[in-house]
Design a protein around this motif. Structure first.
Motif, short mmCIF file in Angstrom:
data_model
loop_
_atom_site.label_atom_id
_atom_site.label_comp_id
_atom_site.label_asym_id
_atom_site.label_seq_id
_atom_site.Cartn_x
_atom_site.Cartn_y
_atom_site.Cartn_z
N TYR A 209 0.82 -1.22 0.00
CA TYR A 209 0.00 0.00 0.00
C TYR A 209 0.85 1.27 0.00
O TYR A 209 0.55 2.21 -0.75
CB TYR A 209 -1.02 -0.01 1.14
CG TYR A 209 -2.10 -1.07 0.96
CD1 TYR A 209 -2.81 -1.17 -0.24
CD2 TYR A 209 -2.39 -1.99 1.96
CE1 TYR A 209 -3.79 -2.14 -0.43
CE2 TYR A 209 -3.36 -2.97 1.78
CZ TYR A 209 -4.06 -3.04 0.59
OH TYR A 209 -5.02 -4.00 0.40
N LEU B 62 1.97 1.79 -3.61
CA LEU B 62 0.91 2.28 -4.50
C LEU B 62 0.66 3.77 -4.25
O LEU B 62 0.47 4.54 -5.20
CB LEU B 62 -0.38 1.49 -4.31
CG LEU B 62 -0.36 0.01 -4.72
CD1 LEU B 62 -1.77 -0.58 -4.63
CD2 LEU B 62 0.21 -0.21 -6.11
N ARG B 63 0.67 4.17 -2.97
CA ARG B 63 0.49 5.60 -2.65
C ARG B 63 1.61 6.42 -3.26
O ARG B 63 1.38 7.45 -3.89
CB ARG B 63 0.46 5.81 -1.13
CG ARG B 63 -0.90 5.66 -0.49
CD ARG B 63 -0.96 6.28 0.91
NE ARG B 63 0.06 5.77 1.81
CZ ARG B 63 -0.07 4.64 2.53
NH1 ARG B 63 -1.17 3.90 2.42
NH2 ARG B 63 0.89 4.24 3.32
N GLU C 296 -4.08 3.73 -7.95
CA GLU C 296 -5.29 3.45 -7.18
C GLU C 296 -5.02 2.31 -6.20
O GLU C 296 -4.37 1.32 -6.55
CB GLU C 296 -6.38 3.04 -8.17
CG GLU C 296 -7.76 3.04 -7.58
CD GLU C 296 -8.79 2.62 -8.64
OE1 GLU C 296 -9.83 2.08 -8.23
OE2 GLU C 296 -8.54 2.83 -9.84
N LYS C 297 -5.56 2.45 -4.98
CA LYS C 297 -5.35 1.42 -3.97
C LYS C 297 -6.07 0.13 -4.37
O LYS C 297 -7.27 0.14 -4.63
CB LYS C 297 -5.89 1.90 -2.61
CG LYS C 297 -5.62 0.91 -1.49
CD LYS C 297 -6.07 1.44 -0.13
CE LYS C 297 -5.90 0.37 0.93
NZ LYS C 297 -6.25 0.84 2.26
N ARG C 298 -5.31 -0.95 -4.49
CA ARG C 298 -5.87 -2.26 -4.83
C ARG C 298 -5.19 -3.31 -3.99
O ARG C 298 -3.99 -3.21 -3.72
CB ARG C 298 -5.65 -2.56 -6.32
CG ARG C 298 -6.67 -1.88 -7.20
CD ARG C 298 -6.28 -1.95 -8.65
NE ARG C 298 -5.36 -0.85 -8.97
CZ ARG C 298 -4.96 -0.57 -10.19
NH1 ARG C 298 -5.34 -1.30 -11.21
NH2 ARG C 298 -4.15 0.43 -10.41
#
Length: 193
Positions: A165, A168-169, A174-176
């Motif tokens: 996470y 991704l940030r 997009e948070k997946r």
């Protein structure tokens, strides 16, 4: 108050109850109390695969000690428990196959994977073979292909919260869930024909 139970959780609980009561009705000749009771509709979790460009961004940016791990995830479609539980004895370099035989989840190794249909042999694509060969060359004593410093399997929650996470940030993606790596595989395969 407490969060509401999801329809799929309710279906699981009710499913067990149904089995017990159906067994009782058959054994003792009682009426089946579950007649006509339907499962709740549960929304299928959204499939949000990553694009090849996003996959390459992730592979290029992730902490180096997790690069081979995500590469194998993206290009095999292995489930979290399958890759975290992958042992060297199930990696067949000669045949170019990864044998899915066990899973690892919430601290427990389980033989025979999720279901009989989960037992399968996955062909190694070139980048998967290279990733596995690099792991092998590290020469760790662990029986696990992707282990922690202490030779234990990677913990799914730790990986998600401390590596995945935040990355991704950082990449403004997009948070997946990490599980979307599995859905991505199919997309990459279809794109590659």
């Amino acid at each position: 108050g407490r969060p509401a139970l999801s329809p799929s959780t309710i279906n699981k609980v009710v499913g067990i109850l149904r089995q017990v009561l159906t067994e009782a009705s058959e054994r003792f000749g009682l009426p089946d109390v579950f007649k006509g009771i339907k499962r709740l509709k549960s929304r299928r979790p959204d499939v949000q695969p990553f694009s090849l460009a996003e996959v390459e961004k992730i592979r290029a940016s992730i902490r180096e000690d997790f690069r081979d791990y995500v590469t194998v995830r993206f290009f095999t479609g292995m489930r979290t428990g399958e890759i975290n539980g992958l042992k060297w004895k199930y990696v067949d370099f000669d045949a170019g196959l990864i044998l899915v035989r066990e899973t690892f989840s919430s601290g427990e190794a389980e033989e025979n994977a999720k279901t009989e249909t989960s037992l399968r042999d996955i062909p190694m694509l070139p980048m998967v073979r290279e990733a596995l060969e690099r792991q092998k060359a590290l020469g760790c004593d662990s029986e696990y292909v992707f282990g922690t410093r202490y030779g234990n399997p990677i913990d799914a929650h730790n990986f998600a919260n401390r590596i995945w996470y935040p990355l991704l940030r950082y990449l403004e993606l997009e948070k997946r869930r990490p599980y979307q790596t599995r859905h991505t595989t199919a997309t990459l395969m279809l794109a590659a024909g």
